[in-house]
Write an enzyme that holds these catalytic residues in place. Sequence first.
Site, PDB file in Angstrom:
ATOM      1  N   SER A   1     -10.529 -11.164  18.439  1.00 21.36           N
ATOM      2  CA  SER A   1     -10.874 -11.036  19.850  1.00 21.36           C
ATOM      3  C   SER A   1     -11.982 -12.022  20.245  1.00 21.36           C
ATOM      4  O   SER A   1     -11.846 -13.221  20.055  1.00 21.36           O
ATOM      5  CB  SER A   1     -11.263  -9.585  20.143  1.00 21.36           C
TER       6      SER A   1
ATOM      7  N   ASP B   1      -4.204  -9.080  21.420  1.00 21.51           N
ATOM      8  CA  ASP B   1      -5.495  -9.035  20.728  1.00 21.51           C
ATOM      9  C   ASP B   1      -5.386  -8.226  19.433  1.00 21.51           C
ATOM     10  O   ASP B   1      -5.140  -7.023  19.460  1.00 21.51           O
ATOM     11  CB  ASP B   1      -6.512  -8.390  21.684  1.00 21.51           C
TER      12      ASP B   1
END
Length: 271
Positions: free
Chosen positions: A37, A152
Amino acid sequence: MLGLVLGGGAAKGYAHIGVLKVLEEEGIKPDLIVGASMGALIGGFYAAGYTAQELADVARAIDSSRKRWLFTWQLSKKGFVDGDNVVKYMEKYLDNKKMEKLPIKFAVVTSDIEQYNEVIIDKGDLIKAIRAAISIPGIFTPVEYKGRILIDGGFVNPLPIRVAQKLGATKIIAVNVLRTIDYQSKPLTPRRPSRKDYTIRHVITETIECITQRLMDYEVMYMKEGLVINLDTEEIGMSQFEKAKEAIFIGLKQAQKYRKALATLAGKQQT
């Protein structure tokens, strides 16, 4: 091989830059960086050759106005932010860089939501890889890449220590910017009610944080030799990308107490 693992945390992830400053001051340069992320975004810039100070300058340039441009909202079934402006912003700094040609070996963690796989990207288009790694589900639209639908990976693996080990790291420095929770299994016993008024947002947030902690604990359990740096970023909100200066200072200040441990770990790496 010394691996640096940078965890997710949205705007809290700016604190990674403060840690990078301390690493530079200690003369510690990782051989490998693995990012999840926001850690993928920070790690990608650093692996591409940006110094911690240069990264700080890039981050601090994002004020409230630029944040609104970066995260322009739209009505879409796939996500509220298409990420096009984020890509344009990265193109100013990362050009057409290929991951396999970066000064530091680099990899990001993503999730394939069709095949239910963790997908590690360490080759190809750097910007595309970062864009996939920051695709927060429900916020950013997923990324179609080489026939995959990627989101993600930090929601499944927020601190990818084992990924770094699989890629050859024998020593690990893992940086976590999310809240640490002592999540335990206990029998039901009476306690005084807190009387807190829990909204849907609070319930979802607390649930995600409990899950995230459990996932990080699982990763740390498999770390053979290394150091976990936990940063308290409570005063930085997940979406407060205009608070880079404050977050970087938090990372810098709190990483100071790990100097001795970092020097010891780096020393072992050199022998």
